[in-house]
Design an enzyme around this catalytic site. Structure first.
Site, PDB file in Angstrom:
ATOM      1  N   ASP A   1      33.625  -8.755 -34.036  1.00  9.96           N
ATOM      2  CA  ASP A   1      34.218  -7.929 -33.239  1.00  9.96           C
ATOM      3  C   ASP A   1      33.608  -6.344 -33.459  1.00  9.96           C
ATOM      4  O   ASP A   1      33.095  -6.045 -34.256  1.00  9.96           O
ATOM      5  CB  ASP A   1      35.703  -7.843 -33.656  1.00  9.96           C
TER       6      ASP A   1
ATOM      7  N   ASN B   1      39.396 -13.477 -23.908  1.00  6.93           N
ATOM      8  CA  ASN B   1      38.165 -12.851 -23.362  1.00  6.93           C
ATOM      9  C   ASN B   1      37.933 -13.141 -21.849  1.00  6.93           C
ATOM     10  O   ASN B   1      37.133 -12.189 -21.379  1.00  6.93           O
ATOM     11  CB  ASN B   1      36.863 -13.130 -24.256  1.00  6.93           C
TER      12      ASN B   1
END
Ligand code: V0D
Length: 249
Positions: free
Chosen positions: A29, A77
């Site tokens: 991330d 996402n």
């Protein structure tokens, strides 16, 4: 630079003396934010993240870690801008085109968990080909969580178990934690010993919900494109200092 390399080597040797985690899970991330902080397009961050991925895979392999699971793309996402999603979908192919040869050479097994339905055909093809090409290998498992969500995985597991019960292959009262775990996408893997999450977020974010029950968690504010061997070794060193109890005393 020379000094840094020595420190890295020192850390590496120290880590080898302790008990290694068998399975390390990582949430890759902070790529988009890393780029934005530098005034670059988010896509540049995703591409830079591949370099960190390569470094960590090499280090894990050198240490003799058995499994690494990487959170590459979550079911959430898809909500990102279309252009960013399109770009992300090219990265597995790009990565594999460059790396597959060396992964085969290093005896690495590529696995994938998550739902490939709805993923572009060319992405599916690249991934399936890599999985197939490394299936007979016997070394480290490189497990990509791709279009993956932990709750979805649990629901799908329940469906598989229900089907087997319904069709008479399994009795309802034979369902135990162990049986359940074997029906998960990770049925063939040990639970992660260590979870690494960069980027300063202190969450699990729907990753490996069942499997993380007793996992040691390690967080850093460093963004994934700045993550390197040194941080990976530090995470493992910290893990080695912790006392794992699995609910006991
Ligand atoms: C972007 C940093 C490799 C994280 C690394 C679409 C963000 C680069 C893969 C990959 C991504 C996936 C499956 C596979 C082989 C490689 C990947 C995504 C993003 C999600 F079998 N890098 N990578 N997948 N980034």
């Amino acid at each position: 630079m020379k000094k840094l390399q020595n420190r890295e080597e020192e850390l590496f040797q120290e880590v080898l003396k302790g008990k290694l985690p068998e399975h390390v899970a990582i949430i890759m991330d902070g790529n988009g934010r890393w780029a934005q902080k530098r005034g670059l397009p988010r896509l540049a961050g995703h591409r830079a993240g591949i370099i960190s991925l390569k470094k960590v895979v090499a280090c894990a392999q050198e240490l003799g870690i058995k499994v690494i699971t990487l959170y590459a793309f979550s079911t959430e996402n898809w909500k990102r801008p279309r252009r960013e999603v399109d770009f992300l979908m090219r990265l597995p192919g790009e990565y594999l085109q460059k790396e597959l040869g060396s992964l085969i050479e290093k005896n690495i097994i590529i696995k994938i968990m998550g739902d490939l339905n709805g993923v572009p055909e060319f992405t599916q093809k690249a991934i399936k080909q890599a999985v197939e090409a490394t299936q007979q290998n016997t070394g480290m498992v490189l497990n990509f969580a791709f279009n993956y969500g932990g709750r979805t995985e649990i629901v799908n597991t329940v469906k598989r178990i229900a089907k087997d019960v319904f069709e008479g292959r399994l009795r309802w009262n034979e369902i135990t934690e162990k049986v359940f775990a074997n029906y998960l996408d990770t049925g063939f893997l040990p639970d992660p010993d260590l979870l690494i999450r960069p980027s300063g977020e202190l969450r699990i974010s729907n990753f490996l919900l069942w499997q993380l029950a007793y996992t040691e968690l390690w967080f850093t504010k460093v963004m994934w494109p700045d993550f390197n061997k040194m941080y990976f070794l530090k995470a493992i060193k910290d893990y080695q200092k912790r006392e794992r109890r699995f609910g006991g005393i």
